[in-house]
Design a protein around this motif. Structure first.
Motif, PDB file in Angstrom:
ATOM      1  N   LYS A  93      -0.870  -7.499  -0.575  1.00 66.97           N
ATOM      2  CA  LYS A  93      -0.803  -8.667   0.308  1.00 66.97           C
ATOM      3  C   LYS A  93      -1.394  -9.891  -0.381  1.00 66.97           C
ATOM      4  CE  LYS A  93      -1.267  -5.864   4.458  1.00 66.97           C
ATOM      5  NZ  LYS A  93      -1.847  -5.710   5.791  1.00 66.97           N
TER       6      LYS A  93
ATOM      7  N   GLU B  33       3.856   0.737  15.074  1.00 65.13           N
ATOM      8  CA  GLU B  33       3.237  -0.593  15.116  1.00 65.13           C
ATOM      9  C   GLU B  33       3.309  -1.166  16.522  1.00 65.13           C
ATOM     10  OE1 GLU B  33       4.947  -2.185  11.061  1.00 65.13           O
ATOM     11  OE2 GLU B  33       3.758  -3.739  12.045  1.00 65.13           O
TER      12      GLU B  33
ATOM     13  N   ASN C 285      11.820  -7.775   4.877  1.00 63.67           N
ATOM     14  CA  ASN C 285      11.152  -8.236   6.090  1.00 63.67           C
ATOM     15  C   ASN C 285      11.547  -9.667   6.420  1.00 63.67           C
ATOM     16  OD1 ASN C 285       9.813  -5.979   6.907  1.00 63.67           O
ATOM     17  ND2 ASN C 285       7.790  -6.653   6.226  1.00 63.67           N
TER      18      ASN C 285
ATOM     19  N   ALA D 128      -7.084  -0.319   7.413  1.00 62.47           N
ATOM     20  CA  ALA D 128      -6.778   0.437   6.198  1.00 62.47           C
ATOM     21  C   ALA D 128      -7.843   0.166   5.126  1.00 62.47           C
ATOM     22  CB  ALA D 128      -5.404   0.018   5.678  1.00 62.47           C
TER      23      ALA D 128
ATOM     24  N   LYS E 283      10.631  -6.121  12.256  1.00 59.88           N
ATOM     25  CA  LYS E 283      10.510  -7.074  11.149  1.00 59.88           C
ATOM     26  C   LYS E 283      11.661  -6.996  10.146  1.00 59.88           C
ATOM     27  CE  LYS E 283       6.022  -8.904  11.009  1.00 59.88           C
ATOM     28  NZ  LYS E 283       6.380  -9.984  11.934  1.00 59.88           N
TER      29      LYS E 283
ATOM     30  N   LEU F 225      -3.675  -3.811  11.255  1.00 56.03           N
ATOM     31  CA  LEU F 225      -2.897  -4.172  10.063  1.00 56.03           C
ATOM     32  C   LEU F 225      -3.170  -5.606   9.666  1.00 56.03           C
ATOM     33  CD1 LEU F 225       0.659  -2.754  10.870  1.00 56.03           C
ATOM     34  CD2 LEU F 225      -0.957  -1.886   9.181  1.00 56.03           C
ATOM     35  N   GLU F 226      -3.254  -6.459  10.667  1.00 58.99           N
ATOM     36  CA  GLU F 226      -3.481  -7.878  10.407  1.00 58.99           C
ATOM     37  C   GLU F 226      -3.902  -8.551  11.692  1.00 58.99           C
ATOM     38  OE1 GLU F 226      -0.132 -10.464   9.954  1.00 58.99           O
ATOM     39  OE2 GLU F 226       1.062  -9.365  11.411  1.00 58.99           O
TER      40      GLU F 226
ATOM     41  N   VAL G  95       3.715  -9.918   1.960  1.00 62.02           N
ATOM     42  CA  VAL G  95       3.343  -8.499   2.016  1.00 62.02           C
ATOM     43  C   VAL G  95       4.445  -7.650   1.391  1.00 62.02           C
ATOM     44  CG1 VAL G  95       2.821  -6.550   3.543  1.00 62.02           C
ATOM     45  CG2 VAL G  95       1.976  -8.836   4.103  1.00 62.02           C
TER      46      VAL G  95
ATOM     47  N   VAL H  57       5.357  -3.566   0.600  1.00 59.85           N
ATOM     48  CA  VAL H  57       5.042  -2.138   0.644  1.00 59.85           C
ATOM     49  C   VAL H  57       5.756  -1.522  -0.561  1.00 59.85           C
ATOM     50  CG1 VAL H  57       5.238   0.004   1.961  1.00 59.85           C
ATOM     51  CG2 VAL H  57       4.871  -2.166   3.161  1.00 59.85           C
TER      52      VAL H  57
ATOM     53  N   VAL I 147       0.172  -0.908  -0.331  1.00 58.31           N
ATOM     54  CA  VAL I 147       0.538  -2.204   0.251  1.00 58.31           C
ATOM     55  C   VAL I 147      -0.184  -3.318  -0.501  1.00 58.31           C
ATOM     56  CG1 VAL I 147       0.725  -3.516   2.395  1.00 58.31           C
ATOM     57  CG2 VAL I 147       0.749  -1.017   2.464  1.00 58.31           C
TER      58      VAL I 147
ATOM     59  N   GLU J 256      -4.029  -2.319  -0.382  1.00 56.20           N
ATOM     60  CA  GLU J 256      -4.578  -1.416   0.631  1.00 56.20           C
ATOM     61  C   GLU J 256      -3.758  -0.162   0.845  1.00 56.20           C
ATOM     62  OE1 GLU J 256      -4.975  -3.872   4.156  1.00 56.20           O
ATOM     63  OE2 GLU J 256      -3.127  -3.053   4.969  1.00 56.20           O
ATOM     64  N   GLU J 257      -4.451   0.776   1.428  1.00 58.65           N
ATOM     65  CA  GLU J 257      -3.901   2.083   1.792  1.00 58.65           C
ATOM     66  C   GLU J 257      -2.709   1.893   2.733  1.00 58.65           C
ATOM     67  OE1 GLU J 257      -5.827   5.425   4.837  1.00 58.65           O
ATOM     68  OE2 GLU J 257      -6.674   3.440   4.610  1.00 58.65           O
ATOM     69  N   PHE J 258      -1.673   2.687   2.538  1.00 59.03           N
ATOM     70  CA  PHE J 258      -0.502   2.669   3.414  1.00 59.03           C
ATOM     71  C   PHE J 258      -0.792   3.503   4.655  1.00 59.03           C
ATOM     72  CE2 PHE J 258       3.524   4.592   4.806  1.00 59.03           C
ATOM     73  CZ  PHE J 258       4.299   3.454   4.992  1.00 59.03           C
ATOM     74  N   LEU J 259      -0.580   2.916   5.819  1.00 53.14           N
ATOM     75  CA  LEU J 259      -0.845   3.629   7.073  1.00 53.14           C
ATOM     76  C   LEU J 259       0.459   4.074   7.710  1.00 53.14           C
ATOM     77  CD1 LEU J 259      -3.493   1.256   8.716  1.00 53.14           C
ATOM     78  CD2 LEU J 259      -3.922   3.375   7.455  1.00 53.14           C
TER      79      LEU J 259
ATOM     80  N   MET K 263      -1.612  -0.527  13.922  1.00 53.04           N
ATOM     81  CA  MET K 263      -0.876   0.695  13.591  1.00 53.04           C
ATOM     82  C   MET K 263      -1.536   1.821  14.388  1.00 53.04           C
ATOM     83  SD  MET K 263       1.717   1.674  11.741  1.00 53.04           S
ATOM     84  CE  MET K 263       2.024   1.169  10.052  1.00 53.04           C
TER      85      MET K 263
ATOM     86  N   LYS L 244      -6.332 -13.184   4.119  1.00 55.62           N
ATOM     87  CA  LYS L 244      -6.351 -11.725   4.303  1.00 55.62           C
ATOM     88  C   LYS L 244      -7.677 -11.153   3.806  1.00 55.62           C
ATOM     89  CE  LYS L 244      -1.715 -11.016   5.136  1.00 55.62           C
ATOM     90  NZ  LYS L 244      -1.198 -10.619   6.440  1.00 55.62           N
TER      91      LYS L 244
HETATM   92  P1  AMP Z   1       1.045  -7.945   7.798  1.00 53.94           P
HETATM   93  O1  AMP Z   1       1.518  -9.358   7.609  1.00 53.94           O
HETATM   94  O2  AMP Z   1      -0.254  -7.661   7.152  1.00 53.94           O
HETATM   95  O3  AMP Z   1       1.128  -7.456   9.222  1.00 53.94           O
HETATM   96  O4  AMP Z   1       2.171  -7.042   7.076  1.00 53.94           O
HETATM   97  C1  AMP Z   1       3.539  -7.153   7.415  1.00 53.94           C
HETATM   98  C2  AMP Z   1       4.125  -5.786   7.682  1.00 53.94           C
HETATM   99  O5  AMP Z   1       3.894  -4.920   6.563  1.00 53.94           O
HETATM  100  C3  AMP Z   1       3.479  -5.077   8.857  1.00 53.94           C
HETATM  101  O6  AMP Z   1       4.058  -5.483  10.067  1.00 53.94           O
HETATM  102  C4  AMP Z   1       3.736  -3.625   8.516  1.00 53.94           C
HETATM  103  O7  AMP Z   1       5.049  -3.247   8.875  1.00 53.94           O
HETATM  104  C5  AMP Z   1       3.621  -3.602   7.021  1.00 53.94           C
HETATM  105  N1  AMP Z   1       2.242  -3.226   6.629  1.00 53.94           N
HETATM  106  C6  AMP Z   1       1.215  -4.062   6.401  1.00 53.94           C
HETATM  107  N2  AMP Z   1       0.106  -3.371   6.063  1.00 53.94           N
HETATM  108  C7  AMP Z   1       0.437  -2.069   6.076  1.00 53.94           C
HETATM  109  C8  AMP Z   1      -0.291  -0.846   5.844  1.00 53.94           C
HETATM  110  N3  AMP Z   1      -1.571  -0.848   5.459  1.00 53.94           N
HETATM  111  N4  AMP Z   1       0.381   0.317   5.977  1.00 53.94           N
HETATM  112  C9  AMP Z   1       1.680   0.341   6.333  1.00 53.94           C
HETATM  113  N5  AMP Z   1       2.413  -0.766   6.571  1.00 53.94           N
HETATM  114  C10 AMP Z   1       1.805  -1.967   6.459  1.00 53.94           C
END
Ligand code: AMP
Length: 415
Positions: free
Chosen positions: A142, A182, A214, A117, A204, A267-268, A152, A154, A140, A175-178, A258, A102
């Motif tokens: 990670k 999705e 999740n 983010a 998820k 997001l990833e 991950v 939240v 968030v 990181e900042e919450f967005l 996002m 990440k």
């Molecule tokens: P990721 O594996 O990084 O995609 O994170 C898994 C899940 O966490 C994502 O599918 C989102 O639902 C949530 N998530 C990850 N990063 C954020 C973010 N910066 N803001 C809000 N939700 C997030």
């Protein structure tokens, strides 16, 4: 054409199901599953190393190999195959870091000015606490490396963030919450050219209304209405093309997006197809998938085009009781034939042949997939088929695709 698929889940069964529909294709899978065994040859995997997959490819005489899960990619399976002159569709080890780390992915995004983010990478708890002060809540957290969807958190409050710090060890991204919707945006890439798949949405959380912990994904739907043409263009121009240009990416580039009020943000990255997004994608795809994958592996995606059935497809995952926590295996499964008699396609994920015939053997057991002229019909058909299937403790979400219905309603009200 002999095609070897690495992996053995619902994603791989869906790919196998689609690929055997291409003329002259025979399927091998390592390790595969009982669903794939009905349409191809399953090969036991020794240790999951690149060398073990190479020897299976040699044995099968594979003309092309396609990689399902991320672990072999991060371990360098594509580099090993290419060094031996074997065709394979996937990213090399260097590009697979976009999913494998990440911290690497976030640094890459920032350097290339690709929207994502705000974040900081931290190596210890003191720095982590300082970062929490900076972002406020929700925030968030990670874990840096591969964590099979469990890395991950939240955190809504400081107490939850402190709890997460106690469980997520090693390097972290904070990181900042967005806020927003999705979208899973996946493109086939050959190092230069890009061929986007239709947009999908995953679900998820384990329970209805996106509540509970999740999971790997409890269901997904594929519907062109998820993104407008302008949004698709923006994701291609701001995210996908710059990434492929910078990394010479080959394989499936999956941007978890996002859709925020400030535009789409990453997001990833994943470096392979999503599970369960692949199930509705394969179900809706009208084109010859084997020909497209071969073109991808040979660097010939320029000018390629994909055709889709017009209506949406919906996949509902049937899970074992307790998943994503501890669950029991070995429950007898019945009703797949009745579900398919209604027109659905049932993809195997965690199944095995045991003393009672087909049994559960994983957290996510089956993916019941159906299509329709509109999203409402596709959802109804999928759930009608779901009700034919039974195993003790079977759990599924009853609201897969509902977000999409809201979108239609809002548009209708707004126009
Ligand atoms: P990721 O594996 O990084 O995609 O994170 C898994 C899940 O966490 C994502 O599918 C989102 O639902 C949530 N998530 C990850 N990063 C954020 C973010 N910066 N803001 C809000 N939700 C997030």
């Amino acid at each position: 054409m002999r095609i070897l698929i690495l992996g053995g889940g619902g994603r791989e069964h869906a790919m196998a199901w689609k690929l055997v529909q291409s003329p002259g294709v025979s399927i091998f899978a390592a390790p595969g599953n009982p669903g794939i065994a009905q349409i191809g040859t399953c090969c036991p995997v020794a240790d999951g190393s690149p060398e073990s997959f190479l020897s299976i490819a040699d044995h099968a005489g594979a003309d092309l190999t396609v990689v399902g899960p991320e672990a072999p990619l991060v371990a360098g399976v594509v580099d090993a195959f290419r060094a031996r002159g074997r065709k394979i569709f996937g990213p090399d080890q260097a590009a697979a870091r976009l999913e494998g780390s990440k911290v690497f992915a976030k640094s890459f995004l920032t350097q290339r000015h690709i929207p994502t983010a705000d974040f900081v990478a931290v190596d210890n708890e003191t720095d982590a606490r300082r970062a929490l002060d900076r972002f406020g809540f929700p925030v968030v957290l990670k874990a840096d490396g591969l964590a099979a969807g469990k890395g991950v958190v939240v955190a809504q409050t400081r107490a939850e963030a402190e709890q997460a710090l106690a469980t997520l060890k090693g390097r972290l991204v904070i990181e900042e919450f967005l806020r927003g919707e999705e979208v899973s945006f996946i493109a086939l890439c050959d190092g230069r050219n890009v061929l986007p798949l239709a947009p999908t949405q995953d679900h998820k959380a384990v329970f209805d209304g996106d509540t509970g912990p999740n999971t790997g994904g409890m269901g997904a739907y594929c519907d062109r209405a998820i993104l407008s043409e302008a949004q698709t263009r923006e994701i291609l121009d701001r995210v996908i093309y710059p990434t492929v240009e910078a990394t010479r990416f080959t394989g499936f580039l999956y941007a978890g997006m996002m859709m925020t009020a400030d535009g789409p943000k990453v997001l990833e990255f994943n470096v392979r197809m999503g599970d369960p997004e692949t199930q509705p994608l394969m179900h809706r795809l009208a084109s010859d998938f084997a020909a497209v994958l071969m073109a991808g592996a040979e660097g010939n995606l320029g000018g390629a085009h994909l055709a889709w059935r017009p209506g949406p497809s919906v996949c509902v995952v049937l899970a074992s009781a307790g998943y994503p926590g501890a669950y029991e295996s070995g429950r007898a499964i019945s009703g797949i034939e009745s579900a398919e008699a209604l027109g659905a396609t049932v993809f195997h994920a965690g199944t095995r042949i045991g003393a009672q015939g087909l049994e559960t053997a994983g957290g996510r057991v089956l993916g019941v997939t159906a299509g329709g002229d509109d999203l409402r019909t596709a959802i109804d058909r999928a759930y009608e088929a779901v009700r034919q299937v039974h195993f003790d403790g079977m759990h599924y979400r009853s609201d897969i695709g509902r977000k999409g219905l809201r979108r239609y309603n809002e548009r209708t009200v707004g126009t």
